[in-house]
Design a protein around this motif. Sequence first.
Motif, PDB file in Angstrom:
ATOM      1  N   SER A 442       0.819  -1.215   0.000  1.00 52.35           N
ATOM      2  CA  SER A 442       0.000   0.000   0.000  1.00 52.35           C
ATOM      3  C   SER A 442       0.850   1.261   0.000  1.00 52.35           C
ATOM      4  CB  SER A 442      -0.942   0.004   1.212  1.00 52.35           C
ATOM      5  OG  SER A 442      -0.210  -0.073   2.422  1.00 52.35           O
ATOM      6  N   ILE A 451      -3.480  -0.596  -5.090  1.00 53.54           N
ATOM      7  CA  ILE A 451      -3.924  -1.637  -4.174  1.00 53.54           C
ATOM      8  C   ILE A 451      -3.547  -1.275  -2.741  1.00 53.54           C
ATOM      9  CG2 ILE A 451      -1.805  -3.021  -4.414  1.00 53.54           C
ATOM     10  CD1 ILE A 451      -3.648  -5.505  -4.292  1.00 53.54           C
ATOM     11  N   ASP A 453      -4.160  -3.365   0.869  1.00 54.49           N
ATOM     12  CA  ASP A 453      -4.731  -4.529   1.546  1.00 54.49           C
ATOM     13  C   ASP A 453      -3.804  -4.919   2.688  1.00 54.49           C
ATOM     14  OD1 ASP A 453      -6.674  -6.970   1.444  1.00 54.49           O
ATOM     15  OD2 ASP A 453      -4.662  -7.865   1.476  1.00 54.49           O
ATOM     16  N   SER A 454      -4.339  -4.954   3.905  1.00 56.94           N
ATOM     17  CA  SER A 454      -3.503  -5.207   5.078  1.00 56.94           C
ATOM     18  C   SER A 454      -2.910  -6.612   5.073  1.00 56.94           C
ATOM     19  CB  SER A 454      -4.319  -4.988   6.360  1.00 56.94           C
ATOM     20  OG  SER A 454      -5.442  -5.855   6.391  1.00 56.94           O
ATOM     21  N   GLU A 455      -3.660  -7.597   4.581  1.00 64.27           N
ATOM     22  CA  GLU A 455      -3.144  -8.965   4.537  1.00 64.27           C
ATOM     23  C   GLU A 455      -1.997  -9.086   3.536  1.00 64.27           C
ATOM     24  OE1 GLU A 455      -4.771 -13.507   3.612  1.00 64.27           O
ATOM     25  OE2 GLU A 455      -6.197 -11.935   4.186  1.00 64.27           O
ATOM     26  N   ARG A 482      -2.486 -14.059  -2.028  1.00 65.26           N
ATOM     27  CA  ARG A 482      -3.283 -12.839  -1.832  1.00 65.26           C
ATOM     28  C   ARG A 482      -3.455 -12.076  -3.139  1.00 65.26           C
ATOM     29  NH1 ARG A 482      -7.541 -11.906   0.668  1.00 65.26           N
ATOM     30  NH2 ARG A 482      -7.875  -9.734   1.303  1.00 65.26           N
ATOM     31  N   LEU A 486      -7.029 -11.018  -4.950  1.00 69.68           N
ATOM     32  CA  LEU A 486      -7.397  -9.615  -5.146  1.00 69.68           C
ATOM     33  C   LEU A 486      -7.427  -9.190  -6.607  1.00 69.68           C
ATOM     34  CD1 LEU A 486      -5.267  -8.089  -2.255  1.00 69.68           C
ATOM     35  CD2 LEU A 486      -7.744  -8.452  -2.266  1.00 69.68           C
TER      36      LEU A 486
END
Length: 535
Positions: A442, A451, A453-455, A482, A486
């Motif tokens: 991020s 994009i 996304d914490s994961e 991941r 996504l």
Amino acid sequence: MVVPTADPPVVLGDTVVIALRRLPVSLDPTDELDPWGQRVVDDLLFEGLTRRVDGSPWGAPALAERCLVEHEGRSVACQLRPGARFHDDQPVTVADLLYSINLWIGPRGANLRQRYGLDAIKSVEEGPPAGASGDGWVRISFAHADPLVLERLAALKIVPRARHPGPRFAQQPIGSGPMRLLAQSETQMVFVRSEAIPGRAQRLELRAQIDGAASLTALRRGEIHLLPELAPTHVPRELGKPGMAARFVAFLLSPPRYDLVLYNLREGPQAGPRLRGALDQAVPHSEIAALHGEPGLAIVAPVDLDAPSPIDLVAIAEDRILEAGLGPFTPPNQAPDRETEAANRLAADLVLTELGWIDQRGQRRRGTTALRLPLSWDGSAGLATNTARALRAAWKQIGVAAPSVTAGWAYILSLLRVGKFSLALARLAGASDMDLSPWFHSRGAHNLTGIADSELDAALDAYRHANSRAERDAAKRAVAARLAALHPVSVLHAPVAVLLASRALTGLEFIDDLPRLDSLGLGAAPPVLLHASGD
């Protein structure tokens, strides 16, 4: 053209010969290099202050005698190795270090920094760190802490200030690596080792040989020892001929190069993951593979999870093709799977309809709004044009209009950086162990898709802090999973190749799915595969 030299003529018996479809265009480490140019630069001609190694901290001193990481990776101090010399016998000096590192700093080094993930490099100055003494020190500063700083510095090759760049440096390079360029012409490059090393070839020749059948014939005659790209038309038929298993070994390679569609996740219909998934399902992979003239890996994320794997030539000779390890070269996988792609288009149709995009006379609409997703690319002829045409035609079949937006790559990139695009064609190429944080974290410097996304961030951070090969590989798998979920990108093509090597070749190991060049030799023993991620 032959480089003037006083060396004796090349003798085949002490020379490892590699046949390539085309020779590297440039051998200047600051140019944009093709994969074989990169291998020659890394393995033979040039050294960095560090070299890549397979284990934390993932980099070790090379041209430097020692390197000290300070402030958790915000700076590194390296001391030049005493007695280091360039191929023209001139000493490597601190002035050469400062010159070479400064090529990566400031506006002129932007492309280099982006290509090798060294965006954070800020400055370099002469002098020892606190508490150290002696000559030959340089201190390199970075904008933020980086646990992979020693690994990244390996990409930064040291060139002689007095000779670089020069009008002919790309064709007559001067470095400090284990081999130097002895002679070259339009069809060959010959390198000679600076000092004799037992078990390793004293000379290495890259030979341009476009004709795949001629390359096979030369390999069988013993005129060449390594054929890294066996023509797809010869797989598997030629591999199963009598005597092949006794004389040769073969490997399936998947180099880390990916042709992609980038999606803008900030705004627009494609910001929704289900619509991106539908577009991905409709990608005509078989047609794009045909444009490349080679099969591709069936992957959904640009992460290299596949090490070079041996091919069983005995199984091919015995017609046990499914057991041979040929991957996408296994019949009938070589033939375009039209039925699967038709089923995927139907599935994509269903998703679009469920999302409210109704097919009205071949055009998807939701209310009065048409589903129109401009495709940005650089307009270059050949592969790019044909790929864009194939994508637009495939998406048209599911009612999605994708008009082309073409301009020079610099302008297209400026649009991508500020998020002013819907879809874009791009290529991601690098090392098998490539930190993808700049592109998919991020806070990544080149997070073009937007994009967040914490994961995914956690998986990318785990990769950067991995202390072992097992931890790094686990993090890569998590990143790949991941990204697959996504869909910030669609992988259009991931190349795969068959390498064929003589059993007389020794020291065969792989870096980034290409043979490491400086370790090769000739002898009676069969080659040993060592999967290496570093230099």
